[in-house]
Motif scaffolding. Structure first.
Motif, mmCIF file in Angstrom:
data_model
loop_
_atom_site.group_PDB
_atom_site.id
_atom_site.type_symbol
_atom_site.label_atom_id
_atom_site.label_comp_id
_atom_site.label_asym_id
_atom_site.label_seq_id
_atom_site.Cartn_x
_atom_site.Cartn_y
_atom_site.Cartn_z
ATOM 1 N N VAL A 523 12.577 -2.882 -1.289
ATOM 2 C CA VAL A 523 12.366 -4.299 -0.981
ATOM 3 C C VAL A 523 11.288 -4.440 0.084
ATOM 4 C CG1 VAL A 523 13.418 -6.330 0.094
ATOM 5 C CG2 VAL A 523 14.656 -5.091 -1.682
ATOM 6 N N GLY A 524 11.357 -3.579 1.110
ATOM 7 C CA GLY A 524 10.348 -3.631 2.168
ATOM 8 C C GLY A 524 8.967 -3.302 1.645
ATOM 9 N N ALA A 525 8.859 -2.284 0.773
ATOM 10 C CA ALA A 525 7.554 -1.914 0.212
ATOM 11 C C ALA A 525 6.991 -3.039 -0.642
ATOM 12 C CB ALA A 525 7.697 -0.631 -0.608
ATOM 13 N N ALA A 526 7.871 -3.664 -1.462
ATOM 14 C CA ALA A 526 7.405 -4.768 -2.297
ATOM 15 C C ALA A 526 6.988 -5.962 -1.447
ATOM 16 C CB ALA A 526 8.511 -5.168 -3.277
ATOM 17 N N ALA A 527 7.739 -6.228 -0.372
ATOM 18 C CA ALA A 527 7.383 -7.344 0.520
ATOM 19 C C ALA A 527 6.016 -7.117 1.149
ATOM 20 C CB ALA A 527 8.447 -7.501 1.602
ATOM 21 N N MET A 528 5.737 -5.867 1.546
ATOM 22 C CA MET A 528 4.412 -5.575 2.105
ATOM 23 C C MET A 528 3.344 -5.761 1.042
ATOM 24 S SD MET A 528 3.238 -2.350 4.437
ATOM 25 C CE MET A 528 3.411 -1.100 3.188
ATOM 26 N N GLY A 529 3.652 -5.392 -0.204
ATOM 27 C CA GLY A 529 2.694 -5.612 -1.294
ATOM 28 C C GLY A 529 2.423 -7.081 -1.520
ATOM 29 N N VAL A 530 3.487 -7.910 -1.452
ATOM 30 C CA VAL A 530 3.310 -9.356 -1.599
ATOM 31 C C VAL A 530 2.404 -9.882 -0.492
ATOM 32 C CG1 VAL A 530 4.494 -11.582 -1.497
ATOM 33 C CG2 VAL A 530 5.495 -9.698 -2.805
ATOM 34 N N GLY A 531 2.686 -9.411 0.745
ATOM 35 C CA GLY A 531 1.875 -9.865 1.866
ATOM 36 C C GLY A 531 0.413 -9.464 1.724
ATOM 37 N N GLN A 532 0.155 -8.225 1.326
ATOM 38 C CA GLN A 532 -1.216 -7.754 1.150
ATOM 39 C C GLN A 532 -1.954 -8.552 0.074
ATOM 40 O OE1 GLN A 532 0.060 -3.330 0.954
ATOM 41 N NE2 GLN A 532 -2.114 -3.301 1.424
ATOM 42 N N SER A 533 -1.262 -8.743 -1.053
ATOM 43 C CA SER A 533 -1.930 -9.461 -2.147
ATOM 44 C C SER A 533 -2.213 -10.908 -1.759
ATOM 45 C CB SER A 533 -1.078 -9.400 -3.419
ATOM 46 O OG SER A 533 0.166 -10.044 -3.225
#
Length: 601
Positions: A523-533
């Motif tokens: 979940v944390g990795a995906a959240a960082m991906g959302v933030g980056q994108s």
């Protein structure tokens, strides 16, 4: 009951015949063990009209034992106390006692040992016989030599002396038990042999010797020889029968072993534990035919014992009695929650249907299994093979006859899925669930198919619906976690914000059902991906309001990402550390962009 394992894998039950047997020691020496008590009640006479003979025999033997026994080591329970307690329990004090009566009275009086005695006439003389038993275990007894004398009193004197002699083995037997309890089987063997040397016709010390030899992993020939010595004196000794049968199995003498396993079951035909033990041995040495009457007899007495039902299934299957196996298997499937979670059982039941020439039942069972155990490759392979040979005619005919039957539609969906017709399978599954909303894991099956046809948003909706239709959320959580991980991997390649967002939603859903360090980290990795994108998309825009919105969205993902990534510090230390280091740099960049895009502090 403690369990020991014989060399061949056979389980040997060892009753450590607890709480203190006496050593026969000089009267001026301190007792080695706790003082024991001996119960002697009326002997069993040859006929009901001779109860007075049984009463007189019991009284006489009790009187002689009270005089002969070492009073520091053994208390012979007083006849007056016995009569008082027997009357209180509403027993006839003049009646003979069955084994169950004896156990009840013995436990009430807290005795340790008792005599099962018998009296009869022999050539105008009196004959006394019986055995010494331990109250804690009905399967162990010491047969006593019969005595014949002119009168009850003279016979009682001889019989009491034989009890004294037989009890000389008990001190060594107790040492054997204590050594076994302390994990010293070699010492236990020595102690037991001392008991046998003390009393040549010993069964109590010899029983401990059989168990000690087994625990010491003595040669099977030695175990067998000792077991046969016990059985020569007491043919119904369960421990000797089991040890002997196990030794014969280890020696690959299965025909002889089978006879002993059957004898073991016959010692107490209504005892489920002994029956299960005996049938385990018979199944292990390839004698399933002999196990069938044993289990049928037990099921007649205990029809609701699921252990016995499961053993019946195994026996029917081994004997290739397919109709019987199907009947028992369906009963188990309806009542036993354990088999419902066992894909191997579903496969075997389908094979039984096939062997019984019932293809409809085989396909229906396999279709059910494939739906419930989607990860079982062998089940799926068998299902595919049956589908190819039977389903092309069976399923269309069934649908034509029952077009609105949910089970038929579910079966059709499974057939279509096996053929790779995923869209048609999805449509059939939806119809089946619409007709029967309680269908087990129906919404989950829809979600799986929707993922396969690329309807990822719809699949997430179906996953949420599955929670209302099933009490078990673990399957939905596992599926969502697996799919979310796959989506995250794809998003890492495309860098697309929608892909990261979809992965984030799947992983968040999975974590909300069954949280784990892995799910929280993802979940944390995906959240960082959302933030980056979000930040990458913001950089491409000229509209300041929209840029600000995306930048704020990226900033909102940072605490979510941090919390999730920190959960992986224990199990995923390296990945978590590098991700958190990057997150720190990313956070500094976002703060700068917030000032530039939104005018914030």
């Amino acid at each position: 009951m403690r369990l020991l394992t014989y060399g061949s894998g056979t389980v040997i039950p060892l009753v450590l015949l607890a709480s203190g047997l006496l050593a026969q020691r000089p009267t001026n020496a301190a007792p080695e063990f706790t003082k024991q008590s001996l119960l002697i009640v009326n002997f069993t006479p040859p006929a009901l009209d001779e109860l007075d003979l049984g009463r007189d025999a019991g009284n006489a033997v009790r009187s002689r034992m009270a005089r002969l026994a070492n009073k520091e080591e053994l208390q012979v329970i007083d006849g007056g106390l016995i009569e008082y307690q027997v009357r209180r329990a509403e027993y006839n004090p003049d009646a003979s006692f069955s084994l169950l009566d004896m156990l009840a009275v013995g436990r009430y009086l807290r005795t340790d040992e008792y005599i099962m005695g018998y009296v009869a006439h022999e050539n105008q003389r009196v004959r006394l016989s019986g055995d010494l038993r331990l109250i804690r275990d009905v399967h162990v007894r010491q047969p006593l030599p019969a005595v014949v004398a002119p009168t009850v009193d003279s016979a009682a004197q001889l019989f009491a002396q034989s009890i004294i002699v037989a009890r000389r083995q008990l001190a060594s037997q107790r040492r054997c038990e204590n050594d076994l309890r302390e994990g010293h089987p070699d010492k236990a063997v020595v102690a037991a042999r001392e008991g046998v040397a003390t009393y040549a016709r010993s069964t109590l010390a010899r029983t401990c010797l059989v168990v000690a030899l087994t625990a010491a992993r003595a040669p099977s020939t030695e175990v067998l020889s000792t077991a046969r010595e016990v059985l020569a004196i007491d043919s119904s000794n369960t421990y000797a029968l089991e040890a002997g049968a196990g030794a014969l199995d280890a020696l690959h003498r299965s025909a002889e072993a089978a006879k002993m396993w059957v004898r073991l079951a016959d010692t107490d035909s209504s005892n489920a534990d002994l029956g299960l033990l005996a049938t385990t041995g018979l199944l292990g040495d390839g004698n399933a035919k002999l196990a069938e009457p044993i289990i049928d007899r037990l099921l007649a007495d205990h029809p609701n014992d699921m252990q016995l039902v499961e053993r019946k299934w195994t026996i029917e299957y081994k004997n290739q009695n397919w109709r019987g196996a199907i009947e028992v298997g369906e009963r188990m499937l309806a009542r036993d929650s354990a088999v419902k979670r066992d894909s191997a059982f579903v496969r075997d039941l389908a094979l039984a249907y096939h062997a019984a020439n019932e293809p409809y039942g085989a396909i229906a069972m396999l279709a059910r299994g494939v739906a419930e155990y989607p990860g079982d490759a062998s089940l799926y392979a068998l299902y595919s093979r049956y589908i190819r040979t039977e389903a092309d005619t069976v399923v269309p005919r069934g649908l034509a006859l029952f077009p609105k039957n949910s089970e038929m539609l579910a079966l059709s969906a499974s057939v279509l899925r096996a053929k790779g017709k995923l869209a048609e399978s999805l449509e059939a599954t939806k119809k089946a669930v619409a007709l029967d909303s309680t269908m087990s894991d129906g919404q989950l099956a829809i979600a799986q198919l929707e993922v396969q046809v690329g309807q990822l948003d719809s699949a997430l909706v179906s996953l949420h619906r599955s929670l209302h239709a099933s009490s078990d959320s673990s399957l939905a959580a596992q599926f969502a976690l697996k799919e979310g991980n796959t989506l995250y991997g794809a998003a890492a390649e495309t860098k697309a914000s929608n892909d990261f967002a979809l992965a984030f939603h799947y992983l968040t859903f999975a974590d909300s059902l069954h949280s784990s360090p892995q799910s929280r980290f993802l979940v944390g990795a995906a959240a960082m991906g959302v933030g980056q994108s979000a930040m990458l998309d913001a950089a491409k825009l000229t509209d300041k309001t929209e840029r600000c919105r995306l930048t704020q969205h990226g900033a909102e993902m940072i605490p979510v990402a941090r919390t999730g990534l920190q959960a992986g510090v224990g199990d995923l230390a390296e990945a978590a550390k590098s991700s958190l280091d990057f997150l720190q740099q990313f956070e500094a960049y976002v703060e700068q962009q917030l000032k530039a895009d939104c005018g914030g502090p």
